[in-house]
Scaffold this active site. Structure first.
Site, mmCIF file in Angstrom:
data_model
loop_
_atom_site.group_PDB
_atom_site.id
_atom_site.type_symbol
_atom_site.label_atom_id
_atom_site.label_comp_id
_atom_site.label_asym_id
_atom_site.label_seq_id
_atom_site.Cartn_x
_atom_site.Cartn_y
_atom_site.Cartn_z
ATOM 1 N N ASN A 8 13.168 -6.042 154.652
ATOM 2 C CA ASN A 8 13.084 -5.026 153.615
ATOM 3 C C ASN A 8 12.814 -5.779 152.312
ATOM 4 O OD1 ASN A 8 13.426 -3.166 151.576
ATOM 5 N ND2 ASN A 8 15.373 -2.376 152.317
ATOM 6 N N ARG A 10 12.725 -4.992 149.368
ATOM 7 C CA ARG A 10 13.539 -4.595 148.216
ATOM 8 C C ARG A 10 14.939 -5.218 148.251
ATOM 9 N NH1 ARG A 10 13.772 1.483 147.420
ATOM 10 N NH2 ARG A 10 14.579 0.785 145.418
ATOM 11 N N CYS A 11 15.284 -5.851 149.378
ATOM 12 C CA CYS A 11 16.616 -6.429 149.559
ATOM 13 C C CYS A 11 16.603 -7.917 149.219
ATOM 14 C CB CYS A 11 17.049 -6.228 151.009
ATOM 15 S SG CYS A 11 18.545 -7.132 151.463
ATOM 16 N N SER A 12 17.485 -8.345 148.326
ATOM 17 C CA SER A 12 17.509 -9.749 147.913
ATOM 18 C C SER A 12 17.862 -10.674 149.078
ATOM 19 C CB SER A 12 18.478 -9.955 146.749
ATOM 20 O OG SER A 12 19.801 -9.663 147.142
#
Length: 114
Positions: A8, A10-12
């Site tokens: 994903n 958007r996930c750090s």
């Protein structure tokens, strides 16, 4: 053998894990699992490779988890189906290589299989 990451962007933690894989010289297959949701069978396979129960692969703090009342569900198959139907519930990232899998929490955990 190739490396695959359920990613994903958007996930750090997912981005950090991908960077670690690339730093090791790997060019992983990137599966954006929110767009290309894993099937029930794929989720079962990953759970077996990880050696964990379905709930351990779920984002239990996700609002959708609460909305669906999954905290009260004891049946593994219902939890697996919920993840297949709602991939947002799957904890990320998952890295698969050579018949092994690791959850990138922390990202360094995936180094065991690279």
């Amino acid at each position: 053998m190739s490396t695959t990451i359920w990613h994903n962007p958007r996930c750090s933690k997912s981005r950090e894990t991908l960077s670690l894989i690339e730093e090791k010289g790997e060019q992983p297959t990137i599966r954006k699992y929110l767009e290309d949701a894993p099937s029930i069978e794929e989720i079962r396979d990953i759970l077996e490779l990880l050696g964990i129960e379905p709930r351990a692969l779920m984002r239990t703090k996700e609002a959708l988890y609460k909305e669906l009342g999954l905290a009260d569900v004891a049946d593994d198959e219902t939890l697996i189906k919920a993840m297949a139907d709602n991939p947002k519930l799957i904890e990320r990232p998952v890295v698969i290589k050579n018949g092994k899998a690791r959850l990138g929490r922390p990202p360094e955990a995936v180094l065991e299989i690279l």
